[in-house]
Design a protein around this motif. Structure first.
Motif, PDB file in Angstrom:
ATOM      1  N   LEU A  29       0.918  -1.256   0.102  1.00 51.16           N
ATOM      2  CA  LEU A  29      -0.124  -0.085   0.174  1.00 51.16           C
ATOM      3  C   LEU A  29       0.739   1.118   0.112  1.00 51.16           C
ATOM      4  CD1 LEU A  29      -3.124   1.006   0.113  1.00 51.16           C
ATOM      5  CD2 LEU A  29      -2.960   0.871   2.656  1.00 51.16           C
ATOM      6  N   SER A  30       1.966   1.111   0.522  1.00 51.03           N
ATOM      7  CA  SER A  30       3.102   2.239   0.710  1.00 51.03           C
ATOM      8  C   SER A  30       3.016   2.837  -0.543  1.00 51.03           C
ATOM      9  CB  SER A  30       4.215   2.078   1.439  1.00 51.03           C
ATOM     10  OG  SER A  30       4.882   1.271   0.720  1.00 51.03           O
ATOM     11  N   PHE A  31       3.027   2.158  -1.790  1.00 55.33           N
ATOM     12  CA  PHE A  31       3.562   2.823  -3.022  1.00 55.33           C
ATOM     13  C   PHE A  31       2.334   3.628  -3.601  1.00 55.33           C
ATOM     14  CE2 PHE A  31       6.202  -1.127  -2.773  1.00 55.33           C
ATOM     15  CZ  PHE A  31       7.334  -0.814  -3.237  1.00 55.33           C
ATOM     16  N   SER A  32       1.426   3.534  -3.040  1.00 55.95           N
ATOM     17  CA  SER A  32       0.048   4.457  -3.241  1.00 55.95           C
ATOM     18  C   SER A  32       0.239   5.712  -2.560  1.00 55.95           C
ATOM     19  CB  SER A  32      -1.257   3.891  -3.320  1.00 55.95           C
ATOM     20  OG  SER A  32      -1.234   2.776  -4.301  1.00 55.95           O
ATOM     21  N   ASN A  33       1.214   5.989  -1.504  1.00 55.38           N
ATOM     22  CA  ASN A  33       0.980   7.022  -0.545  1.00 55.38           C
ATOM     23  C   ASN A  33       1.559   8.304  -1.117  1.00 55.38           C
ATOM     24  OD1 ASN A  33       0.414   8.153   1.889  1.00 55.38           O
ATOM     25  ND2 ASN A  33       2.217   7.197   3.084  1.00 55.38           N
ATOM     26  N   HIS A  34       1.416   9.460  -0.492  1.00 57.21           N
ATOM     27  CA  HIS A  34       1.880  10.744  -0.955  1.00 57.21           C
ATOM     28  C   HIS A  34       2.165  11.664   0.164  1.00 57.21           C
ATOM     29  CE1 HIS A  34       1.251  10.240  -5.358  1.00 57.21           C
ATOM     30  NE2 HIS A  34       0.502   9.399  -4.953  1.00 57.21           N
ATOM     31  N   ALA A  35       3.243  12.602   0.147  1.00 57.24           N
ATOM     32  CA  ALA A  35       3.508  13.641   1.135  1.00 57.24           C
ATOM     33  C   ALA A  35       2.156  14.409   1.572  1.00 57.24           C
ATOM     34  CB  ALA A  35       4.570  14.482   0.770  1.00 57.24           C
ATOM     35  N   CYS A  36       2.266  14.889   2.904  1.00 57.04           N
ATOM     36  CA  CYS A  36       0.939  15.524   3.366  1.00 57.04           C
ATOM     37  C   CYS A  36       1.422  16.438   4.569  1.00 57.04           C
ATOM     38  CB  CYS A  36       0.242  14.349   4.186  1.00 57.04           C
ATOM     39  SG  CYS A  36      -1.328  15.031   4.878  1.00 57.04           S
ATOM     40  N   TYR A  37       0.869  17.544   4.484  1.00 55.87           N
ATOM     41  CA  TYR A  37       0.797  18.553   5.477  1.00 55.87           C
ATOM     42  C   TYR A  37       2.159  18.992   5.966  1.00 55.87           C
ATOM     43  CZ  TYR A  37      -1.289  21.325   9.319  1.00 55.87           C
ATOM     44  OH  TYR A  37      -1.911  22.588   9.883  1.00 55.87           O
ATOM     45  N   ASP A  38       2.702  18.822   7.249  1.00 55.02           N
ATOM     46  CA  ASP A  38       4.083  19.345   7.492  1.00 55.02           C
ATOM     47  C   ASP A  38       5.288  18.507   6.881  1.00 55.02           C
ATOM     48  OD1 ASP A  38       3.197  21.211   9.035  1.00 55.02           O
ATOM     49  OD2 ASP A  38       3.148  20.121  10.861  1.00 55.02           O
ATOM     50  N   ASP A  39       4.997  17.590   6.110  1.00 59.80           N
ATOM     51  CA  ASP A  39       6.110  16.937   5.248  1.00 59.80           C
ATOM     52  C   ASP A  39       6.588  18.053   4.335  1.00 59.80           C
ATOM     53  OD1 ASP A  39       5.960  14.355   6.054  1.00 59.80           O
ATOM     54  OD2 ASP A  39       4.322  13.792   4.651  1.00 59.80           O
ATOM     55  N   PHE A  40       5.810  18.970   3.941  1.00 56.63           N
ATOM     56  CA  PHE A  40       6.155  20.098   3.216  1.00 56.63           C
ATOM     57  C   PHE A  40       6.903  21.205   3.848  1.00 56.63           C
ATOM     58  CE2 PHE A  40       2.559  18.303   0.772  1.00 56.63           C
ATOM     59  CZ  PHE A  40       3.254  17.884  -0.163  1.00 56.63           C
ATOM     60  N   GLY A  41       6.039  21.565   4.667  1.00 63.30           N
ATOM     61  CA  GLY A  41       6.677  22.555   5.771  1.00 63.30           C
ATOM     62  C   GLY A  41       8.039  22.493   6.387  1.00 63.30           C
ATOM     63  N   PHE A  42       8.505  21.122   6.606  1.00 67.83           N
ATOM     64  CA  PHE A  42       9.561  21.030   7.472  1.00 67.83           C
ATOM     65  C   PHE A  42      10.795  20.587   6.321  1.00 67.83           C
ATOM     66  CE2 PHE A  42       7.392  20.610  11.092  1.00 67.83           C
ATOM     67  CZ  PHE A  42       8.163  20.785  12.227  1.00 67.83           C
ATOM     68  N   SER A  43      10.406  20.436   4.992  1.00 70.42           N
ATOM     69  CA  SER A  43      11.358  20.253   3.843  1.00 70.42           C
ATOM     70  C   SER A  43      11.528  21.158   2.757  1.00 70.42           C
ATOM     71  CB  SER A  43      11.207  18.817   3.546  1.00 70.42           C
ATOM     72  OG  SER A  43      10.049  18.847   3.041  1.00 70.42           O
ATOM     73  N   ASP A 462      -6.007  13.865   2.573  1.00 71.90           N
ATOM     74  CA  ASP A 462      -5.585  15.094   1.851  1.00 71.90           C
ATOM     75  C   ASP A 462      -5.853  16.312   2.801  1.00 71.90           C
ATOM     76  OD1 ASP A 462      -5.054  17.158   0.387  1.00 71.90           O
ATOM     77  OD2 ASP A 462      -6.955  16.587  -1.100  1.00 71.90           O
ATOM     78  N   ALA A 463      -4.829  17.133   3.152  1.00 71.84           N
ATOM     79  CA  ALA A 463      -4.841  18.190   3.987  1.00 71.84           C
ATOM     80  C   ALA A 463      -5.870  18.969   3.643  1.00 71.84           C
ATOM     81  CB  ALA A 463      -3.316  18.537   4.161  1.00 71.84           C
ATOM     82  N   LEU A 464      -6.188  19.384   2.154  1.00 72.59           N
ATOM     83  CA  LEU A 464      -7.156  20.169   1.703  1.00 72.59           C
ATOM     84  C   LEU A 464      -8.472  20.029   2.308  1.00 72.59           C
ATOM     85  CD1 LEU A 464      -5.935  20.799  -2.002  1.00 72.59           C
ATOM     86  CD2 LEU A 464      -5.550  22.244  -0.098  1.00 72.59           C
ATOM     87  N   THR A 465      -8.904  18.853   3.045  1.00 69.28           N
ATOM     88  CA  THR A 465     -10.054  18.692   3.273  1.00 69.28           C
ATOM     89  C   THR A 465     -10.153  18.919   5.108  1.00 69.28           C
ATOM     90  OG1 THR A 465      -9.401  16.313   3.977  1.00 69.28           O
ATOM     91  CG2 THR A 465     -10.198  16.516   1.690  1.00 69.28           C
ATOM     92  N   GLY A 466      -8.924  19.382   5.564  1.00 68.81           N
ATOM     93  CA  GLY A 466      -8.862  19.788   6.967  1.00 68.81           C
ATOM     94  C   GLY A 466      -9.512  21.274   6.933  1.00 68.81           C
ATOM     95  N   ASP A 467      -9.231  21.912   8.339  1.00 69.19           N
ATOM     96  CA  ASP A 467      -9.678  23.241   8.583  1.00 69.19           C
ATOM     97  C   ASP A 467      -8.603  24.225   8.553  1.00 69.19           C
ATOM     98  OD1 ASP A 467      -8.219  22.247  10.833  1.00 69.19           O
ATOM     99  OD2 ASP A 467      -9.711  22.579  12.176  1.00 69.19           O
ATOM    100  N   ASN A 468      -7.539  24.011   7.870  1.00 72.97           N
ATOM    101  CA  ASN A 468      -6.397  24.910   7.753  1.00 72.97           C
ATOM    102  C   ASN A 468      -5.930  25.038   6.648  1.00 72.97           C
ATOM    103  OD1 ASN A 468      -4.503  26.756   8.828  1.00 72.97           O
ATOM    104  ND2 ASN A 468      -3.216  25.154   9.851  1.00 72.97           N
ATOM    105  N   VAL A 472      -1.991  25.207   4.101  1.00 80.81           N
ATOM    106  CA  VAL A 472      -1.625  24.199   3.293  1.00 80.81           C
ATOM    107  C   VAL A 472      -1.280  24.841   1.862  1.00 80.81           C
ATOM    108  CG1 VAL A 472      -2.532  21.883   1.997  1.00 80.81           C
ATOM    109  CG2 VAL A 472      -2.913  22.510   4.650  1.00 80.81           C
ATOM    110  N   LEU A 473      -2.349  25.552   1.464  1.00 83.86           N
ATOM    111  CA  LEU A 473      -2.017  26.207  -0.066  1.00 83.86           C
ATOM    112  C   LEU A 473      -0.726  27.132   0.115  1.00 83.86           C
ATOM    113  CD1 LEU A 473      -5.392  27.540  -0.836  1.00 83.86           C
ATOM    114  CD2 LEU A 473      -4.495  25.547  -1.731  1.00 83.86           C
ATOM    115  N   SER A 474      -0.450  27.753   1.441  1.00 82.23           N
ATOM    116  CA  SER A 474       0.877  28.692   1.381  1.00 82.23           C
ATOM    117  C   SER A 474       2.106  27.723   1.234  1.00 82.23           C
ATOM    118  CB  SER A 474       0.822  29.651   2.713  1.00 82.23           C
ATOM    119  OG  SER A 474       1.011  28.664   3.734  1.00 82.23           O
ATOM    120  N   LEU A 475       1.833  26.569   1.856  1.00 77.40           N
ATOM    121  CA  LEU A 475       3.060  25.589   1.836  1.00 77.40           C
ATOM    122  C   LEU A 475       3.284  25.044   0.512  1.00 77.40           C
ATOM    123  CD1 LEU A 475       2.653  23.320   5.126  1.00 77.40           C
ATOM    124  CD2 LEU A 475       4.224  24.859   4.704  1.00 77.40           C
ATOM    125  N   TYR A 476       2.410  24.709  -0.265  1.00 77.19           N
ATOM    126  CA  TYR A 476       2.585  24.452  -1.701  1.00 77.19           C
ATOM    127  C   TYR A 476       3.164  25.360  -2.453  1.00 77.19           C
ATOM    128  CZ  TYR A 476      -0.331  19.966  -1.307  1.00 77.19           C
ATOM    129  OH  TYR A 476      -1.111  18.957  -1.198  1.00 77.19           O
TER     130      TYR A 476
END
Length: 492
Positions: A29-43, A462-468, A472-476
Motif C-alpha cells: 500500500l505504501s506505493f500509493s502514498n503521498h506527502a502530506c501537510y508538515d512533510d512540506f513545511g519541514f522540508s 488530503d490536508a485540503l479537506t481539513g480546517d487549515n 496548506v496552500l501557502s506551503l504548496y
C-alpha cells in the motif's frame, strides 16, 4: 485430544509467518502514498537544495539550517526536526513510498533488538524470542490507535514512531553493553552514548520517561553494585542535558503561545495518573493476555535461575505504571490533552511491551517459590486450541475508537487489504499523482488543486479537506515555488 502435544517450534514458526504475511499489504500500500501537510513545511529548504542541484551534501546542510531555524521559531526537538527535513519526497514524489519502509521497518528492528537482548539476559531460546516478538509486533502494528500517523506519514512518524524505535534500540544496546567485554563493550558503549544524543532530541513525551528510567537504572546499578555501575551515569547525564537543551529553545515559547488550557505541573502529574489508568484499561485485550501467558510460560524455568531476583513485584509494577503515565505529562501540561494519534501510538507501544515485561517479572516472582517446571512440559493440543479460541474472540471483538463495526477488518492489515482490493488506493494515487505533476510543471506558475476525499483509512488523507486550507496552500506555493496555488471545487 488434550493428551496430544504440539512442538513449540511449529507454533513460533506459524506466528512468525503470520506476522510476515500481515505486513505485506502495508508495504504494498505504501506505493500509493503521498506527502502530506508538515512533510512540506519541514522540508522546504532541503527540497530547494535538491532542486537546485546542490546534491546530498547540500541537502544535509539545508537540513541543519532547517533544524536551527525551527529551534528558534517553533520547538527544540532537534533530532525530529533534522530527520523530518529529509522526507523522501524531497528527492522526488515517487520516493514517498520509502516512508513506510523506513518507519515500519525501523519499528520492527528496534522492538526485535530490545526483545533479543532481554531474551539473552534471561537465557531464553530463539523460538521463545521469535514467538514473543511476532505476537507483540502484531499487536503494536495492527491494533495501535492511529496507523496512518505511525507508519504512513513521515513527519509525524519520525517524531514519534521512529524516535520510540530508536529508544527501544538504545535500551537493547544498553543490555548488550552490560554483558559484553573488551572491544565489543567499548563499541557498544559508544553506540549507546550516540543513541542517547539522538533520542535526546525527541519529543518530551518520550524524553521524560527515558530520563526517569535512565536515572532509575543508574540508581539500581549503584545500589546493587553492578559491574560498570559508574559507566551507567553517562547515558543519564546525556539524556538530562539533552532535555534541558531542548527545553531551552526560544521557539518553545512561540509554540506555547498557540496552545491554550495548559495545566500546572502538579495537576498535570495527577491527570497523567488518572488518564494513564484509563488508557491501561482501554487497551487491555484478550490477545495481549495470551501473549502475557505465553511469555510467562516459556520463560518460567529460566526465571528460576535468572540473575534477577524478582523480589519486589508490587514496587516494580508501581514504578512501571509511573513511567507509563509520565509519557502523558508533557502533553497535558501544555494543554494538548493526551496528544494526537501519533503520540498515543507510542503510549500504546510502551504499554504492550511494559505489561508483557511485568507479566514476566511476576512469573519470576512465583517461579522462585515454586519447584514445578513448566517450560519442559509439552504443550497439549487442547491448551493450544483454548489459546487460539481466546485469540479469535479477541480479534472478532476488536473495535478501535470511532469504528462502527467489530472484527479483523478494523486492524491495520484489514484496512490496507480493503484499500488495495476495492481500488481505493489506486484511485487516490492517481488523483494525488495528477496534483504532483501539476505542481512540478514549470509551465504552470499558477495551479488550482482539488481536494481528494476518498482516501485509504490508514493514510493521512488530503490536508485540503481539513480546517487549515490557507496554510496548506501557502506551503504548496513555497515548496513548489508557485506564484499562486488555489483550491477548486470537489472535482477537477
Amino acid at each position: 485430544m488434550n493428551k496430544r502435544t504440539v512442538s513449540f517450534r511449529l507454533i513460533a514458526s506459524v506466528m512468525a509467518l503470520a506476522l510476515a504475511l500481515s505486513l505485506v499489504p502495508l508495504y504494498v500500500l505504501s506505493f500509493s502514498n503521498h506527502a502530506c501537510y508538515d512533510d512540506f513545511g519541514f522540508s522546504i529548504l532541503t527540497h530547494a537544495a535538491w532542486r537546485d542541484g546542490e546534491g546530498v551534501l547540500g541537502v544535509l546542510a539545508a537540513a541543519v539550517r532547517n533544524t536551527v531555524g525551527i529551534r528558534d521559531t517553533w520547538e527544540g526537538t532537534y533530532a525530529t526536526s533534522f530527520i523530518s527535513a529529509l522526507q523522501p519526497a524531497v528527492f522526488g514524489e515517487e520516493c514517498y513510498w520509502l516512508t513506510t519502509f523506513v518507519l515500519l521497518t525501523a519499528f520492527l528492528l528496534g522492538l526485535w533488538f530490545l526483545l533479543r537482548q532481554a531474551a539473552k539476559t534471561l537465557g531464553a531460546d530463539a523460538w521463545t524470542l521469535t514467538a514473543v516478538f511476532a505476537g507483540l509486533a502484531a499487536l503494536c502494528v495492527h491494533t495501535l490507535p492511529d496507523p496512518g500517523e505511525a507508519f504512513f506519514w513521515f513527519n509525524g512518524g519520525v517524531a514519534y514512531t521512529l524516535l520510540w524505535s530508536l529508544a527501544a534500540l538504545r535500551y537493547g544496546v544498553w543490555l548488550a553493553f552490560s554483558r559484553a567485554r573488551g572491544a565489543k563493550a567499548a563499541a557498544l558503549y559508544v553506540l549507546l552514548l550516540a543513541l542517547s544524543v539522538v533520542v535526546g532530541g525527541g519529543k518530551y513525551s518520550l524524553l521524560l520517561p527515558v530520563c526517569l528510567l535512565d536515572g532509575l537504572v543508574a540508581l539500581i546499578s549503584v545500589a546493587r553494585r553492578w559491574r560498570r555501575r559508574w559507566a551507567q551515569a553517562a547515558p543519564v547525564l546525556i539524556s538530562v542535558a539533552c532535555l534541558l537543551f531542548s527545553a531551552s529553545a526560544p521557539g518553545n515559547a512561540v509554540r506555547g503561545a498557540t496552545l491554550s488550557g495548559g495545566l500546572s505541573a502538579p495537576m498535570a502529574v495527577l491527570q497523567s495518573l488518572y488518564f494513564g489508568g484509563a488508557l491501561a484499561g482501554r487497551w487491555f485485550s484478550l490477545p495481549l493476555a495470551v501473549m502475557w501467558a505465553l511469555a510467562a510460560w516459556r520463560l518460567w524455568d529460566r526465571l528460576r535461575d535468572a540473575p534477577l531476583r524478582f523480589e519486589h513485584p508490587l514496587l516494580v509494577s508501581l514504578l512501571a505504571f509511573g513511567l507509563f503515565c509520565a509519557q502523558l505529562t508533557p502533553t497535558l501540561y501544555t494543554g494538548n490533552y493526551l496528544g494526537d494519534g501519533r503520540a498515543q501510538n507510542t503510549y500504546y507501544f510502551t504499554y504492550v511491551v511494559m505489561t508483557t515485561a511485568l507479566a514476566v517479572y511476576w512469573a519470576g516472582y512465583f517461579a522462585r517459590g515454586n519447584g514445578a517446571k513448566l517450560t519442559a512440559s509439552p504443550l497439549r493440543v487442547g491448551t493450544l486450541l483454548a489459546a487460539v479460541a481466546v485469540l479469535l474472540v479477541g480479534v472478532i471483538g476488536y473495535q478501535p475508537e470511532g469504528a462502527a463495526s467489530w472484527g479483523p477488518q478494523n486492524t491495520t492489515a484489514g484496512k490496507a487489504v480493503r484499500a488495495l482490493i476495492n481500488g481505493q488506493a489506486a484511485a487516490y494515487d492517481a488523483a494525488m499523482g495528477a496534483r504532483d505533476a501539476a505542481m512540478n510543471d514549470p509551465a504552470q506558475p499558477d495551479v488550482t488543486v482539488y481536494p481528494v476525499t476518498d482516501v485509504p483509512a490508514v493514510f493521512m488523507g488530503d490536508a485540503l479537506t481539513g480546517d487549515n486550507v490557507s496554510y496548506v496552500l501557502s506551503l504548496y506555493e513555497e515548496y513548489y515555488q508557485k506564484n499562486s496555488v488555489t483550491m477548486g471545487g470537489d472535482t477537477p
